[in-house]
Design a protein around this motif. Structure first.
Motif, PDB file in Angstrom:
ATOM      1  N   ASP A 134       0.852  -1.186   0.000  1.00  0.00           N
ATOM      2  CA  ASP A 134       0.000   0.000   0.000  1.00  0.00           C
ATOM      3  C   ASP A 134       0.888   1.236   0.000  1.00  0.00           C
ATOM      4  OD1 ASP A 134      -2.249   1.565   0.059  1.00  0.00           O
ATOM      5  OD2 ASP A 134      -3.071   0.715   1.885  1.00  0.00           O
ATOM      6  N   GLY A 135       0.277   2.401   0.179  1.00  0.00           N
ATOM      7  CA  GLY A 135       1.031   3.643   0.231  1.00  0.00           C
ATOM      8  C   GLY A 135       1.360   4.043   1.658  1.00  0.00           C
ATOM      9  N   SER A 136       2.376   4.875   1.798  1.00  0.00           N
ATOM     10  CA  SER A 136       2.742   5.383   3.125  1.00  0.00           C
ATOM     11  C   SER A 136       1.648   6.274   3.693  1.00  0.00           C
ATOM     12  CB  SER A 136       4.059   6.159   3.032  1.00  0.00           C
ATOM     13  OG  SER A 136       3.977   7.208   2.074  1.00  0.00           O
ATOM     14  N   PHE A 137       0.740   6.747   2.848  1.00  0.00           N
ATOM     15  CA  PHE A 137      -0.372   7.573   3.308  1.00  0.00           C
ATOM     16  C   PHE A 137      -1.291   6.827   4.269  1.00  0.00           C
ATOM     17  CE2 PHE A 137      -1.337   5.932  -0.987  1.00  0.00           C
ATOM     18  CZ  PHE A 137      -2.405   5.107  -0.713  1.00  0.00           C
ATOM     19  N   ASN A 138      -1.168   5.504   4.332  1.00  0.00           N
ATOM     20  CA  ASN A 138      -2.085   4.729   5.171  1.00  0.00           C
ATOM     21  C   ASN A 138      -1.517   4.376   6.545  1.00  0.00           C
ATOM     22  OD1 ASN A 138      -4.757   4.214   4.590  1.00  0.00           O
ATOM     23  ND2 ASN A 138      -4.303   2.728   3.007  1.00  0.00           N
ATOM     24  N   PHE A 139      -0.359   4.886   6.897  1.00  0.00           N
ATOM     25  CA  PHE A 139       0.223   4.584   8.196  1.00  0.00           C
ATOM     26  C   PHE A 139      -0.737   4.900   9.342  1.00  0.00           C
ATOM     27  CE2 PHE A 139       4.644   4.220   6.599  1.00  0.00           C
ATOM     28  CZ  PHE A 139       5.085   3.201   7.425  1.00  0.00           C
ATOM     29  N   SER A 140      -1.316   6.086   9.293  1.00  0.00           N
ATOM     30  CA  SER A 140      -2.179   6.527  10.387  1.00  0.00           C
ATOM     31  C   SER A 140      -3.406   5.640  10.543  1.00  0.00           C
ATOM     32  CB  SER A 140      -2.613   7.980  10.162  1.00  0.00           C
ATOM     33  OG  SER A 140      -3.478   8.420  11.179  1.00  0.00           O
ATOM     34  N   ALA A 141      -4.113   5.388   9.427  1.00  0.00           N
ATOM     35  CA  ALA A 141      -5.337   4.583   9.483  1.00  0.00           C
ATOM     36  C   ALA A 141      -5.048   3.150   9.904  1.00  0.00           C
ATOM     37  CB  ALA A 141      -6.027   4.606   8.124  1.00  0.00           C
ATOM     38  N   ASN A 173       4.808   7.072  15.741  1.00  0.00           N
ATOM     39  CA  ASN A 173       4.907   5.713  16.253  1.00  0.00           C
ATOM     40  C   ASN A 173       6.162   5.058  15.681  1.00  0.00           C
ATOM     41  OD1 ASN A 173       4.365   4.406  13.699  1.00  0.00           O
ATOM     42  ND2 ASN A 173       2.181   4.819  14.015  1.00  0.00           N
ATOM     43  N   GLU A 174       6.516   3.937  16.224  1.00  0.00           N
ATOM     44  CA  GLU A 174       7.779   3.286  15.873  1.00  0.00           C
ATOM     45  C   GLU A 174       7.886   2.977  14.384  1.00  0.00           C
ATOM     46  OE1 GLU A 174      10.117  -0.909  16.918  1.00  0.00           O
ATOM     47  OE2 GLU A 174       8.356  -0.288  18.076  1.00  0.00           O
ATOM     48  N   GLN A 175       6.799   2.509  13.794  1.00  0.00           N
ATOM     49  CA  GLN A 175       6.827   2.114  12.387  1.00  0.00           C
ATOM     50  C   GLN A 175       6.974   3.327  11.457  1.00  0.00           C
ATOM     51  OE1 GLN A 175       7.107  -1.138  12.034  1.00  0.00           O
ATOM     52  NE2 GLN A 175       6.844  -1.193  14.251  1.00  0.00           N
ATOM     53  N   LEU A 176       6.249   4.395  11.765  1.00  0.00           N
ATOM     54  CA  LEU A 176       6.338   5.593  10.946  1.00  0.00           C
ATOM     55  C   LEU A 176       7.725   6.225  11.067  1.00  0.00           C
ATOM     56  CD1 LEU A 176       5.008   7.553   9.031  1.00  0.00           C
ATOM     57  CD2 LEU A 176       3.992   8.736  10.987  1.00  0.00           C
ATOM     58  N   ALA A 177       8.295   6.181  12.266  1.00  0.00           N
ATOM     59  CA  ALA A 177       9.643   6.711  12.465  1.00  0.00           C
ATOM     60  C   ALA A 177      10.660   5.911  11.654  1.00  0.00           C
ATOM     61  CB  ALA A 177       9.999   6.674  13.946  1.00  0.00           C
ATOM     62  N   ALA A 178      10.473   4.588  11.604  1.00  0.00           N
ATOM     63  CA  ALA A 178      11.379   3.734  10.823  1.00  0.00           C
ATOM     64  C   ALA A 178      11.255   4.061   9.338  1.00  0.00           C
ATOM     65  CB  ALA A 178      11.054   2.267  11.076  1.00  0.00           C
ATOM     66  N   TYR A 179      10.030   4.282   8.890  1.00  0.00           N
ATOM     67  CA  TYR A 179       9.807   4.640   7.487  1.00  0.00           C
ATOM     68  C   TYR A 179      10.495   5.960   7.147  1.00  0.00           C
ATOM     69  CZ  TYR A 179       7.388   6.668   3.468  1.00  0.00           C
ATOM     70  OH  TYR A 179       7.109   7.283   2.280  1.00  0.00           O
ATOM     71  N   ALA A 180      10.336   6.960   8.014  1.00  0.00           N
ATOM     72  CA  ALA A 180      10.954   8.265   7.778  1.00  0.00           C
ATOM     73  C   ALA A 180      12.473   8.140   7.676  1.00  0.00           C
ATOM     74  CB  ALA A 180      10.576   9.235   8.885  1.00  0.00           C
TER      75      ALA A 180
END
Length: 431
Positions: free
Chosen positions: A279-286, A370-377
């Motif tokens: 999917d896209g990174s836009f869906n991290f939050s949802a 969150n941990e996953q979004l930080a890793a993505y960044a």
């Protein structure tokens, strides 16, 4: 005599009555007119808005801007695929809302501009001073010098999500290589778990996965082929097509994935039915909200000759981003233009608040990621190149044919060689 006098008096009384009535009526009418003018001033101007993004942030932002501007907002969310059809019909019939969102890519942007139905925003961007809030190169200036849109989403990329709980139950770990991925697919199938959920009906997920597999064979393969320095029958394209066929052969996707809708496939992942989700990174939050600590993210595995940080696939390019347009036939075109610009900036604040990179200046502070979004960044910061999805770089007609062709590959209707031969013929039309 008396009769004559009475007649004169009666006539005088009648005349006086008429005069008094007329004067009183004028006063009453003026009062009514003033009342109507006051009421008219109190009536809010109405703005209609079509959106396809399901994130609640979009409607909340639109409502907030409408309230700030004193507008009556008619907000309509339309499911993504339905939206594409509805907007195409509306463009042809010139029956657009005041403001509308459009997908990224030339295949979507070009028909909007060619319809001659959208208003330039230059004057409003200048007169309000809001244009200065956008970062450099974030407002697309067309060949005629006009700016017809403002951003409605940030630059997002393809992401491989996984379900931590299911991976742990398999006694496995997130895949780092093609061999790891194949092993995990086998383990999931052995336990009756869908390895990768994929919505094939809309075609874009499968399309972007192929784009990624090509980039992992040679990061510059697509650019070279498009410029004539190479061909779409070269080894990177063939190898990537063979990877797709291997995924299909090993039952990497759910049964009937070709006809599965994106949202239905997403539910399989969110409800612990599927191990992985593209999917896209836009869906991290949802997804974080839906899955909590069970949501996992990894940089896309090494599937070819290139390093994992060599490239990723982006959902938009600088010349055709996700955008908001304004109908030039709107009865309230000036308020609509300002509304669209302010909504773009309000959405930017929302992205920044989530800890995502924005397209405009913002005074909003980022919340803890969150941990996953930080890793993505962190991973995006290491990635050398973001290759825009091919579909977004192609003319509309060619883009649709390309996705149809890709779906035939996933459906097992073509060999890798047959697919790339047809790909070479088709994409030469785009040059």
């Amino acid at each position: 005599m008396f009769g004559k006098k009475f007649g004169v008096i009666a006539a005088s009384v009648t005349l006086l009555s008429v005069v008094l009535t007329s004067c009183g009526g004028a006063a009453d009418n003026n009062g009514a007119a003033n009342s109507q003018e006051t009421a008219g001033a109190d009536v809010k101007k109405s703005i209609s808005l079509w959106m396809f993004d399901a994130d609640p942030m979009y409607q909340a932002s639109a409502d907030a801007v409408a309230e700030e501007m004193g507008l009556d907002l008619k907000y309509e969310y339309i499911q993504d695929e339905t939206y594409k059809t509805k907007l195409s019909v509306a463009l042809a019939a010139n029956e657009l809302p005041d403001v509308f969102q459009q997908h990224a890519g030339q295949s979507f942007r070009t028909p909007v501009l060619q319809s001659k139905t959208v208003a330039p925003l230059n004057d409003t961007l200048d007169s309000t001073g809001l244009g200065a809030q956008f970062l450099d190169n974030q407002l697309v200036k067309e060949e005629d010098g006009n700016i017809y849109s403002v951003p409605s989403n940030i630059s997002t990329t393809l992401v491989l999500y996984y379900n931590k709980k299911l991976v742990n139950e398999l006694g496995a770990s997130a895949p780092k290589t093609w061999e790891d991925l194949q092993s995990l697919i086998q383990s999931a199938n052995d336990k009756g778990i869908i390895p990768i959920a994929l919505g094939g009906k809309e075609r874009w997920q499968a399309d972007l996965l192929y784009n990624m597999l090509v980039a992992r064979e040679n990061v510059d393969a697509f650019d070279h082929a498009m410029s004539g320095q190479g061909k779409f029958t070269d080894a990177p394209f063939v190898e990537a097509a063979n990877r797709v066929l291997e995924l299909v052969k090993t039952n990497a996707f759910q049964k009937g994935f070709i006809g599965s809708a994106y949202l239905d496939a997403q539910e399989l992942f969110k409800n612990d039915k599927a191990l992985m989700w593209i999917d896209g990174s836009f869906n991290f939050s949802a997804l974080s909200t839906a899955m909590g600590d069970n949501l996992g993210y990894i940089v896309f595995p090494k599937t070819g000759a290139e390093d994992v940080y060599s490239a990723t696939i982006g959902f938009q390019n600088a010349k055709a981003p996700y955008s908001l347009f304004v109908n030039n036939s709107s009865k309230n075109v000036e308020p609509a233009k300002e509304f669209a610009i302010r909504l773009s900036l309000k959405l930017n604040d929302g992205f920044v608040k989530k800890g995502l990179p924005g397209y405009a200046k913002s005074d909003v502070k980022s919340e803890a990621q969150n941990e996953q979004l930080a890793a993505y960044a962190t991973d995006i910061g290491k990635t050398a190149k973001t290759q825009a999805m091919w579909f977004g770089l192609l003319p509309a007609a060619v883009g649709q044919e390309y996705r149809d062709l890709t779906q035939q590959l996933y459906g097992g209707m073509l060999t890798a060689e047959q697919f790339t031969t047809q790909l070479e013929t088709l994409l030469r039309k785009a040059n």
